[in-house]
Design a protein around this motif. Structure first.
Motif, PDB file in Angstrom:
ATOM      1  N   THR A  26      40.690  57.593  67.049  1.00 17.43           N
ATOM      2  CA  THR A  26      40.464  59.299  66.248  1.00 17.43           C
ATOM      3  C   THR A  26      41.886  58.923  65.356  1.00 17.43           C
ATOM      4  O   THR A  26      42.592  60.273  65.370  1.00 17.43           O
TER       5      THR A  26
ATOM      6  N   ARG B 191      44.375  58.388  62.470  1.00 14.44           N
ATOM      7  CA  ARG B 191      44.362  57.842  60.990  1.00 14.44           C
ATOM      8  C   ARG B 191      46.166  57.800  60.119  1.00 14.44           C
ATOM      9  O   ARG B 191      46.511  58.473  60.758  1.00 14.44           O
TER      10      ARG B 191
ATOM     11  N   LYS C 201      42.976  60.502  49.031  1.00 15.77           N
ATOM     12  CA  LYS C 201      41.594  60.960  48.913  1.00 15.77           C
ATOM     13  C   LYS C 201      41.489  62.381  48.686  1.00 15.77           C
ATOM     14  O   LYS C 201      41.812  63.425  49.267  1.00 15.77           O
TER      15      LYS C 201
ATOM     16  N   THR D  17      43.853  63.794  51.843  1.00 13.02           N
ATOM     17  CA  THR D  17      45.166  63.732  52.331  1.00 13.02           C
ATOM     18  C   THR D  17      45.671  61.917  52.114  1.00 13.02           C
ATOM     19  O   THR D  17      44.796  61.169  50.710  1.00 13.02           O
TER      20      THR D  17
ATOM     21  N   GLY E  45      44.359  58.238  52.570  1.00 14.50           N
ATOM     22  CA  GLY E  45      42.678  57.969  52.757  1.00 14.50           C
ATOM     23  C   GLY E  45      43.246  56.955  53.762  1.00 14.50           C
ATOM     24  O   GLY E  45      42.982  55.820  54.711  1.00 14.50           O
ATOM     25  N   HIS E  46      43.451  55.739  52.874  1.00 15.89           N
ATOM     26  CA  HIS E  46      44.056  54.704  53.117  1.00 15.89           C
ATOM     27  C   HIS E  46      45.446  53.947  52.395  1.00 15.89           C
ATOM     28  O   HIS E  46      45.765  54.595  51.775  1.00 15.89           O
TER      29      HIS E  46
ATOM     30  N   ALA F  76      39.853  49.483  60.044  1.00 18.92           N
ATOM     31  CA  ALA F  76      39.694  51.131  60.397  1.00 18.92           C
ATOM     32  C   ALA F  76      39.800  51.283  61.990  1.00 18.92           C
ATOM     33  O   ALA F  76      39.500  50.655  62.797  1.00 18.92           O
TER      34      ALA F  76
ATOM     35  N   TYR G 233      35.771  54.401  60.035  1.00 20.55           N
ATOM     36  CA  TYR G 233      35.761  55.038  59.220  1.00 20.55           C
ATOM     37  C   TYR G 233      35.900  53.524  57.860  1.00 20.55           C
ATOM     38  O   TYR G 233      36.527  52.467  58.796  1.00 20.55           O
TER      39      TYR G 233
ATOM     40  N   HIS H 226      41.179  52.397  57.325  1.00 20.91           N
ATOM     41  CA  HIS H 226      42.341  52.847  56.554  1.00 20.91           C
ATOM     42  C   HIS H 226      43.680  52.451  56.397  1.00 20.91           C
ATOM     43  O   HIS H 226      44.656  53.032  56.025  1.00 20.91           O
TER      44      HIS H 226
ATOM     45  N   PHE I 155      50.763  55.869  61.212  1.00 22.90           N
ATOM     46  CA  PHE I 155      49.310  55.738  61.670  1.00 22.90           C
ATOM     47  C   PHE I 155      49.164  58.261  62.610  1.00 22.90           C
ATOM     48  O   PHE I 155      50.859  58.031  63.040  1.00 22.90           O
TER      49      PHE I 155
ATOM     50  N   THR J 229      46.339  61.767  68.118  1.00 22.96           N
ATOM     51  CA  THR J 229      46.012  62.741  68.408  1.00 22.96           C
ATOM     52  C   THR J 229      46.836  64.215  68.880  1.00 22.96           C
ATOM     53  O   THR J 229      47.394  65.667  68.585  1.00 22.96           O
TER      54      THR J 229
END
Length: 279
Positions: free
Chosen positions: A10, A12, A80, A168, A170-171, A205, A209, A212, A235, A238
């Motif tokens: 989870t 990102r 992104k 965001t 994104g990567h 990733a 995805y 990342h 990174f 959560t």
């Protein structure tokens, strides 16, 4: 690979931090061309983001030398945007205020490429719907490169001087000295999934995805990162409980970590700092 990934599925990408020689000029670029807003600004640092969410930290490093040609480091930071209309607006800003280096359709996304005033690569992209991403028989994502129809992208633009909410990082894409060492660290130790690979690049990733993190050896870098350029990236996990679990697993794996501003920090084989923080 670890049975349970050390970096959770989870996770990102959060913020990227860059060391720069000219803080004011770099702020202007990321505000006026990329479309970020200044969240905080001091004498030696600035944070930019979208809708109050920090995405980029700039650290004034006037006395540090520019990154050497042989040093590992940043290939690009990839912002992104949430729609093709937002990508078209970004293309308008680039054409009016900067220079476009390239543009590609990667099957999973459509991307514009440019370079900031300090020589750092920048990508602005939007994803295609996930159900359209081509996948191999084992379920991994297949990323390709074909020319992007810029006229069609420009026609989708609804205009705008700022990147919209939902933008965001994104990567992130890095240049490494050794693809084998990068694989050992990011895949075998941290547990990222290889989505696409070539003899000189890996696209990794957390979860499913398309990626990342990209890592390449295209320019034959032979020395660790240093000087101006990427200072660290993060990174996001959560919650605090997940962060504590990651910290314990890093310690169990004998990977040195430090505390940094509410995050835990470690370094990759090329001495690039990685922070892990609760979102």
């Amino acid at each position: 690979m670890t049975t349970s990934p050390l970096i959770p599925e989870t996770a990102r990408i959060g913020r990227t931090a860059l060391r720069v020689g000219d803080l004011a000029e770099t702020i202007d670029f990321y505000r006026d061309v990329v479309g970020l807003s200044v969240v905080t600004r001091g004498d030696t640092t600035a944070t930019l983001g979208v809708d109050g969410t920090p995405l980029l930290v700039l650290e004034h490093a006037e006395n540090e030398s520019p990154r050497g040609w042989a040093q590992a480091g940043l290939f690009h930071t990839a912002f992104k945007v949430p729609s093709r209309a937002a990508l078209g607006a970004a293309l308008e800003r680039i054409r009016e205020r900067w220079q476009l280096d390239g543009a590609s359709d990667h099957y999973v996304s459509e991307a514009l490429y440019l370079t900031d005033p300090e020589g750092n690569g920048v990508e602005i992209y939007t994803d295609r719907p996930q159900e359209e991403w081509p996948r191999a028989a084992d379920g991994t994502v297949e990323i390709g490169t074909v020319p992007l129809d810029l006229d069609d992208v420009a026609a989708q633009s609804t205009g705008g001087t700022t990147a919209p909410p939902g933008t965001t990082v994104g990567h992130l894409h890095l240049e490494a000295t050794s693809l084998e060492a990068a694989r050992e660290f990011y895949v075998e130790t941290l547990g990222l999934t290889v989505q696409t690979e070539s003899p000189s690049a890996l696209f990794l990733a957390a979860g499913d995805y398309h990626h990342h993190l990209g890592v390449n050896t295209w320019h034959g870098r032979s020395q660790p990162a240093g000087g101006r350029g990427v200072a660290w990236f993060e990174f996001l996990v959560t919650d605090a409980e997940t962060l504590s679990a990651v910290r314990r697993r890093l310690e169990d794996a004998d990977i040195p970590v430090n505390e940094r501003d509410g995050a835990i920090e470690l370094t990759d084989p090329d001495e690039i700092a990685i922070r892990i923080r609760a979102a």
